[in-house]
Design an enzyme around this catalytic site. Sequence first.
Site, mmCIF file in Angstrom:
data_model
loop_
_atom_site.group_PDB
_atom_site.id
_atom_site.type_symbol
_atom_site.label_atom_id
_atom_site.label_comp_id
_atom_site.label_asym_id
_atom_site.label_seq_id
_atom_site.Cartn_x
_atom_site.Cartn_y
_atom_site.Cartn_z
ATOM 1 N N ARG A 186 2.338 -35.334 18.153
ATOM 2 C CA ARG A 186 1.036 -35.831 18.051
ATOM 3 C C ARG A 186 0.892 -36.887 17.068
ATOM 4 N NH1 ARG A 186 -1.002 -30.355 19.160
ATOM 5 N NH2 ARG A 186 0.739 -28.950 19.816
ATOM 6 N N ASP A 243 -4.624 -34.174 15.358
ATOM 7 C CA ASP A 243 -3.116 -33.083 15.575
ATOM 8 C C ASP A 243 -3.384 -32.984 17.122
ATOM 9 O OD1 ASP A 243 -5.662 -32.026 14.305
ATOM 10 O OD2 ASP A 243 -4.675 -30.304 15.091
ATOM 11 N N ASN A 244 -4.665 -33.161 17.955
ATOM 12 C CA ASN A 244 -4.736 -32.869 19.290
ATOM 13 C C ASN A 244 -4.532 -34.379 20.119
ATOM 14 O OD1 ASN A 244 -5.026 -30.264 18.739
ATOM 15 N ND2 ASN A 244 -7.202 -30.372 18.411
ATOM 16 N N ASP A 275 -2.994 -15.304 12.994
ATOM 17 C CA ASP A 275 -2.130 -14.142 13.541
ATOM 18 C C ASP A 275 -0.959 -14.845 14.647
ATOM 19 O OD1 ASP A 275 -3.840 -14.754 15.574
ATOM 20 O OD2 ASP A 275 -4.689 -12.952 15.949
ATOM 21 N N GLY A 305 0.852 -27.895 11.718
ATOM 22 C CA GLY A 305 2.041 -27.305 12.387
ATOM 23 C C GLY A 305 1.851 -26.199 13.792
ATOM 24 N N ARG A 360 0.576 -21.008 16.173
ATOM 25 C CA ARG A 360 0.761 -20.205 17.113
ATOM 26 C C ARG A 360 1.195 -20.520 18.446
ATOM 27 N NH1 ARG A 360 -5.388 -20.058 19.549
ATOM 28 N NH2 ARG A 360 -5.823 -22.101 19.216
ATOM 29 N N ARG A 381 3.005 -23.273 28.214
ATOM 30 C CA ARG A 381 2.604 -24.673 28.269
ATOM 31 C C ARG A 381 3.817 -25.587 28.718
ATOM 32 N NH1 ARG A 381 -1.444 -26.999 23.749
ATOM 33 N NH2 ARG A 381 0.251 -26.948 22.340
HETATM 34 P P1 AMP Z 1 -6.058 -26.093 17.378
HETATM 35 O O1 AMP Z 1 -7.635 -25.628 16.739
HETATM 36 O O2 AMP Z 1 -5.714 -25.145 18.212
HETATM 37 O O3 AMP Z 1 -5.823 -27.313 17.695
HETATM 38 O O4 AMP Z 1 -5.295 -25.586 16.111
HETATM 39 C C1 AMP Z 1 -5.380 -25.914 14.845
HETATM 40 C C2 AMP Z 1 -4.546 -25.719 13.894
HETATM 41 O O5 AMP Z 1 -4.711 -24.050 13.513
HETATM 42 C C3 AMP Z 1 -3.209 -25.791 14.430
HETATM 43 O O6 AMP Z 1 -2.087 -26.001 13.491
HETATM 44 C C4 AMP Z 1 -2.694 -24.376 15.152
HETATM 45 O O7 AMP Z 1 -1.423 -24.066 15.291
HETATM 46 C C5 AMP Z 1 -3.345 -23.288 14.162
HETATM 47 N N1 AMP Z 1 -3.930 -22.223 14.748
HETATM 48 C C6 AMP Z 1 -5.083 -21.994 15.489
HETATM 49 N N2 AMP Z 1 -5.116 -20.915 15.711
HETATM 50 C C7 AMP Z 1 -4.269 -20.014 15.190
HETATM 51 C C8 AMP Z 1 -3.903 -18.708 15.057
HETATM 52 N N3 AMP Z 1 -4.576 -17.662 15.851
HETATM 53 N N4 AMP Z 1 -2.804 -18.407 14.393
HETATM 54 C C9 AMP Z 1 -2.260 -19.345 13.649
HETATM 55 N N5 AMP Z 1 -2.300 -20.474 13.760
HETATM 56 C C10 AMP Z 1 -3.403 -20.785 14.540
HETATM 57 MG MG MG Z 2 -4.269 -28.167 18.146
#
Ligand code: AMP
Ligand code: MG
Length: 488
Positions: free
Chosen positions: A179, A248-249, A121, A86, A89, A172
């Site tokens: 996704r 998820d990406n 965070d 989900g 951030r 963005r």
């Molecule tokens: P990403 O690596 O950006 O594709 O993120 C993978 C998952 O981790 C997603 O669910 C993001 O929302 C969550 N996520 C990544 N960085 C943070 C953060 N600093 N705080 C909260 N959730 C995060």
């Molecule tokens: Mg992601």
Amino acid sequence: MPFVFDTTYARLPERFFARVQPTRVARPEVLAVNAALADLLHLTVDELTSPEGAEILAGNRLPPGADSIALAYAGHQFGGFVPQLGDGRAILLGEIVGRNGRRVDVQLKGPGRTPFSRGGDGRAALGPVLREYLVSEAMAALGVPTTRSLAAVATGERVYRETPLPGAVLTRVASSHIRVGTFQFFAARRDVEAVQTLTTYALDRHYPNAPRDKGPALTLLNCVIGAQAKLVAHWLSIGFVHGVMNTDNTSIAGETIDYGPCAFLDTYDSKRVFSSIDHGGRYAFSNQPRIAMWNLARLAETLLPIMHDDETKAVEMATELLETYPSRFEAEYATIMRKKLGFTQDREGDLAIAKGFLELLEESRVDFTTAFRRLADVADGAAPSHLGDLFRAPDSFLNWAAKWRSRLADEPVSSAERAATMRRVSPAFIPRNHRVEEMIAAAVEGDLKPFERLCNVLGKPYEDQPDAIDLTLPPGDEQWRYVTFCGT
Ligand code: AMP
Ligand code: MG
């Protein structure tokens, strides 16, 4: 502030998202606004850079009409399934129908915690925000389907990663944030009704003209296979490595999304990996087409229950469709590579010529972007040594060039026309990793000039820009072992 929202996702059932407010930050300061994109969304730079605009872009104030939500999704991360990820951030403010008639999501990335934040965070650091802004806009200018960047603001607060870093929020813009993992979220909960609803929603939003005679599930799968085949072929044609092609990406709309440890190849290396945690090379440059297929198979699985009542029959139908992917990918890839080689007609053996060139580049560790740009120069009359000098064994290049020339011999275009076509698909400028890192280092020290210069130059990647020759150059040897870290 006249954001003209027309939001549809927030009207889907409550279990698709969580309603959430951004968390206030100390001192919002607008660092960048994308004038052309703002205009497309009926906004102006003056509005977005005003004190009120800064408050909105930092998440301190919601614009009228916003219905702010964090989206639920799941995903396979490096092959392992996580049933709940989900927007941890990111917060969607709403949707806007732009001047071009296209509906887009406007989302804040880094605006504080949401119910999906788990231990995180909910914040973003300045470096990754500027990297995503720059690289996503460069991709757009390169003609690659991608999410866009409307603005970057500094928060005036620190975020804590390995070290304290300045915080920022990115705005963005995406065709949507649906996704493969969004489908997986509901499929993992055996919520067939939600999969059905999401399928219809995604089709209506992204593929409204696709004939649906085979039913919504097969229609959607077919459209997403086509979009991903095109997208990944495009990536390969410019040397782009996404770095984290988790489900998820993987966008249902077929856009490049979630710029984390992404990077462009300098030296051509088909096995190149940029993510510091990708030890097995799962997301290596030349593995990307195969991984896209794997991700599409995960999408297909979620759709089985709505494809056919008989599971065996559903699996057969999905498999048959998935098996079209390799040839569709290859057709897309061949189309772009032909243009890069200056071929206007389709001939058998064209891909072998492309492959031969890439093998030579790999053997001699030649810079990918420079090589294709110089190939256009050679097509335009430059001496073969202009390119051949880059190879360890210039003779091997001359042998290849002889085959290439004989293939060109019966093409009905002038060499000037040919070179122009080649230069429209082989950029002079890509966001080179060492330049991106330099830009971030300067920005952290408060100097945005390198960021602004890169944005300007990369806005016209296919044009020669004599005063930016330095930005065409690959890094020196000491810089080439570039790694981006996953702590984005
Ligand atoms: P990403 O690596 O950006 O594709 O993120 C993978 C998952 O981790 C997603 O669910 C993001 O929302 C969550 N996520 C990544 N960085 C943070 C953060 N600093 N705080 C909260 N959730 C995060
Ligand atoms: Mg992601």
